[in-house]
Design an enzyme around this catalytic site. Sequence first.
Site, short mmCIF file in Angstrom:
data_model
loop_
_atom_site.label_atom_id
_atom_site.label_comp_id
_atom_site.label_asym_id
_atom_site.label_seq_id
_atom_site.Cartn_x
_atom_site.Cartn_y
_atom_site.Cartn_z
N GLY A 494 -74.55 3.95 57.37
CA GLY A 494 -73.90 2.76 57.86
C GLY A 494 -73.25 1.86 56.65
CD GLN A 495 -69.34 0.60 53.23
OE1 GLN A 495 -68.91 1.88 53.41
NE2 GLN A 495 -69.03 0.06 51.97
N GLY A 496 -71.91 -2.38 55.91
CA GLY A 496 -71.56 -3.63 56.78
C GLY A 496 -71.27 -4.50 55.64
N GLY A 497 -70.93 -5.67 56.02
CA GLY A 497 -70.57 -6.90 54.92
C GLY A 497 -71.99 -7.11 53.89
CG PHE A 498 -75.21 -8.45 54.93
CD1 PHE A 498 -75.06 -9.65 54.52
CD2 PHE A 498 -75.17 -8.45 56.49
CE1 PHE A 498 -74.71 -10.72 55.34
CE2 PHE A 498 -75.07 -9.41 57.29
CZ PHE A 498 -74.67 -10.55 56.70
N GLY A 499 -74.01 -4.60 52.72
CA GLY A 499 -74.20 -3.43 51.75
C GLY A 499 -74.06 -2.20 52.54
CB VAL A 501 -77.37 1.21 56.39
CG1 VAL A 501 -78.81 1.51 56.67
CG2 VAL A 501 -77.04 -0.07 56.45
CE LYS A 514 -78.67 -3.72 56.32
NZ LYS A 514 -77.34 -4.18 56.92
CG ASP A 611 -72.41 -9.86 61.41
OD1 ASP A 611 -71.38 -10.29 62.42
OD2 ASP A 611 -72.31 -9.15 60.71
#
Length: 803
Positions: A494-499, A501, A514, A611
């Site tokens: 996964g990939q999100g605003g925070f970095g 995964v 993460k 979020d």
Amino acid sequence: MVLMDRSAALACIIISVILLLLLLPPPCSSDDRLVPGKPLSAAATVVSDGGAFALGFFSPSNSTPANLYLGIWYNDIPERTVVWVANRESPVTNGTTLSLTNSSNLVLSDADGRVRWSTNLTTTAGSTTTAAVLLNTGNLVVRSPNGTMMWQSFDHPADTWLPGMKIRIKYTTHAGERLVSWRDHDDPSPGSFTYGVDPDTLLQMFVWNGTRPVRRDGPWNGYMVSSQYQANTSDIVYLAVVDKEEEIYIAFSVSDGSPHTRYVLTYNGRHQLQSWNATSSAWAVLGDWPTWDCNHYGYCGPNGYCDNTVKLPIVPTCKCLEGFEPASTEEWSSGRFERGCRRKEAVHCSTDRFLAVPGIKSPDNFVLVANRTFEACAAECSSNCSCVAYAYANLNNSRSKGDTTRCLVWSGDLIDTEKVGEWLGSDTLYLRLAGLDAGKKRNREKHRKLILDGMSKSKEVGEGNHVQDNEFPFVRFADIALATLNFSEAYKIGQGGFGKVYKAILGGQEVAVKRLSRDSQQGNEEFRNEVILIAKLQHRNLVRLLGCCVEGDEQLLIYEYLPNKSLDATLFDGSRKLLLDWTKRLNIIKGIARGLLYLHQDSRLTVIHRDLKAANVLLDTEMKPKIADFGMARIFGDNQRNANTRRVVGTYGYMAPEYAMEGIFSTKSDVYSFGVLLLEIVTGMRRNCTCNIMGFPNLIVLSWNMWKDMKTKDLADSSIMDSCLPDEVLLCIHVALLCVQDNPDDRPLMSSVVFILENGSSTSLPAPNCPAYFTQRSSEIEQLRDNIQNSKNTFTLTNIEGR
Ligand SMILES: *[C@@H]1O[C@H](CO)[C@@H](O)[C@H](O)[C@H]1NC(C)=O
Ligand SMILES: *[C@@H]1O[C@H](CO)[C@@H](O)[C@H](O)[C@H]1NC(C)=O
Ligand SMILES: *[C@@H]1O[C@H](CO)[C@@H](O)[C@H](O)[C@H]1NC(C)=O
Ligand SMILES: *[C@@H]1O[C@H](CO)[C@@H](O)[C@H](O)[C@H]1NC(C)=O
Ligand SMILES: *[C@@H]1O[C@H](CO)[C@@H](O)[C@H](O)[C@H]1NC(C)=O
Ligand SMILES: *[C@@H]1O[C@H](CO)[C@@H](O)[C@H](O)[C@H]1NC(C)=O
Ligand SMILES: *[C@@H]1O[C@H](CO)[C@@H](O)[C@H](O)[C@H]1NC(C)=O
Ligand SMILES: *[C@@H]1O[C@H](CO)[C@@H](O)[C@H](O)[C@H]1NC(C)=O
Ligand SMILES: *[C@@H]1O[C@H](CO)[C@@H](O)[C@H](O)[C@H]1NC(C)=O
Ligand SMILES: *[C@@H]1O[C@H](CO)[C@@H](O)[C@H](O)[C@H]1NC(C)=O
Ligand SMILES: *[C@@H]1O[C@H](CO)[C@@H](O)[C@H](O)[C@H]1NC(C)=O
Ligand SMILES: *[C@@H]1O[C@H](CO)[C@@H](O)[C@H](O)[C@H]1NC(C)=O
């Protein structure tokens, strides 16, 4: 009958004899023994009666001319596994022979008669009836004519410890046998690693590298049988320490019918328990020590200990003994433990208490005080101010002069302690603490217990502001890098605003890692504190934070791994959504509400998620929801409450208007997101659906209008039409519309939401005001927000009137 010519018959007999001789196997090759006058050539072997082992010459490397060693190996497995080597330091060449002399000596001599190795017995006894027999245990035994054992290979171990073989040490001289590793995988000459009984105490085993200890087994405590290695129900290893008048030894046996089992000290210093797996035709490693970094001798520094009782996937790591704290927090939390721990409070002798710590591998450098009862042992330590700990055991077998007690006392620093859990082989360590500390400890335990018992009430975990630093697992960056093949794409989930995964296996179990992007504004110290705080947020509807890693500019968080994907990937997937009937969906809604309530109110931290969205709700195996990514806002540096932030984190469409437009966030902006999420769960439509059929711009507007037209039940996802109750659907939509109201003050608190969902009916609720929404894309909103913040004069939002 035809009479044969005499000479022809003779010739026939001679030919037969020659044929017979030719067909006979070479002498000794199938025999289990060597007798004087019949030497063993380099081409031949002796095989034990039973066929398990063979004695002969082998060449471990491809050198030319071949370096040959006399050795013993397993005869009935395809992989040549040498368990004993005679001439480790002096390889021989082909042409060498092994012979048993009239004086009962085994002698390895060159083609030219030079002796390269010998058993060196000085006895004069012996005769042609002496024999060297290879037993089916792998032991090569030289027996005198009257049957007395003159010499055995088991008394001269190489790198392998076999069932029945004793590793001994003498009380008088403190001399004993040790396993000695090979120098390299193809070089049987003695390497630097050895394994044997500690000559200083005669109470424990060590692996040494030269003279330096690498790994220590704790002191024996009288419980000698260990059966924890149970690879196959019939394959159990029994270890025993046997204390004789003149010597002490350790030996092991395996249950009948077990496959070949051995301990080996590998050339690279690993002490392993191996068992032959016939199915895979390979050695299975049942035990491998030191298993973890912190199992290395003294790894956790003075007064630190290695905690082996942590639940995998957290890898065992160092902690400070009770009453101690890291000598350097900075070093400690970046995985450098060598400076160990120091006392939080000095001890004062008379007012001190002793804390019983069970399940311990006792530290090294103890002094054995002979012939003490348990009470006398305790008194011995408490009456001597320089005594910092004691441990007691009854050895349950006769030691020299009949003393079976084992009173150990320590002064100075405690080295190489481990927490191993309460099994029969562990000790209870009685630790001297300053009076005050001992009291605190009890309170804290009580408090923790209270907290754990009351978990369902979601009370704060932890004690006030006290950050229990050394109980939180910090994982080394190198271990994570290894587990993710240096963060390769193949491991990314996964990939999100925070970095990004990653899925990784740490300590044998799956975790989600993460790796935070670099724009976290926090220094490592702040980060660490935040993470420890957040880790205390434990609720069944929150994804568990298991550990973290802070090294250099790397900041990583380790979470439990949930295989059932996110709500996003389930709810909006044509076939997966069928997994979620109405009952499950209602439970998911309630679970998210409870998790959010815990974050907002029940944990003293007041965490605003900022979020919340379907992609941040993970589903466990029972389809129960767990909120992920909570506390990220704190980690990313905005830890004021109703604050104005320059950088808006979050996802457009779920964001409350005041937050999206002005950057103002509060618990009420989370309530807004929850409302949006609730609508999605009931309708199975995305928040940004264009809802073309009905002609509405998005889900909120659609829902508002349907509610006003009292057509709420038409909103339910078609796939739950059969399973849902119209009243419950109505209640959910009503609550959702209350949550997405324009004015934050009008939105309910999560405590009300939870209450309504559990108990309420739509009729007792106030009618919602019209919702706020916006449809701009994120770039437009950012620009708009900049304008607003620069000019500070207008606030535009589109209020929708119902038709
Ligand atoms: C030694 O030489 C003999 C004859 O050349 C050969 O059969 C045997 O395999 C050799 N032994 C070893 C251990 O290399
Ligand atoms: C060993 O004993 C045999 C018979 O007793 C004798 O013939 C032989 O010379 C002896 N060998 C040695 C090396 O003493
Ligand atoms: C036998 O004695 C020789 C000479 O003293 C020595 O070099 C060798 O190591 C000894 N062998 C064994 C197996 O002890
Ligand atoms: C057996 O022989 C050995 C040496 O050959 C000797 O030391 C021992 O005393 C003998 N034992 C008996 C019971 O005869
Ligand atoms: C063993 O000791 C040697 C020499 O002190 C050292 O170079 C080596 O790294 C050590 N090996 C292990 C595995 O500790
Ligand atoms: C102590 O020794 C006795 C007799 O040898 C044995 O039956 C018992 O199981 C032993 N107890 C423990 C705890 O090892
Ligand atoms: C377990 O042990 C039994 C008895 O030795 C053996 O027959 C069986 O094959 C073993 N199973 C495995 C998986 O090794
Ligand atoms: C033996 O190897 C097979 C095949 O790799 C494996 O399935 C089995 O679990 C192994 N058995 C043991 C006892 O390790
Ligand atoms: C107290 O303990 C220390 C360290 O073990 C020891 O050296 C000293 O002799 C002990 N003192 C008494 C009075 O037993
Ligand atoms: C152990 O101490 C007791 C009492 O102090 C004494 O009677 C006994 O002889 C001692 N035993 C040994 C083996 O020293
Ligand atoms: C990971 O990176 C390090 C340093 O760049 C490198 O030494 C190592 O071999 C890499 N490991 C893997 C599994 O790619
Ligand atoms: C809604 O948002 C998702 C991502 O959150 C996006 O993939 C999808 O294309 C959007 N749908 C519409 C209709 O804009």
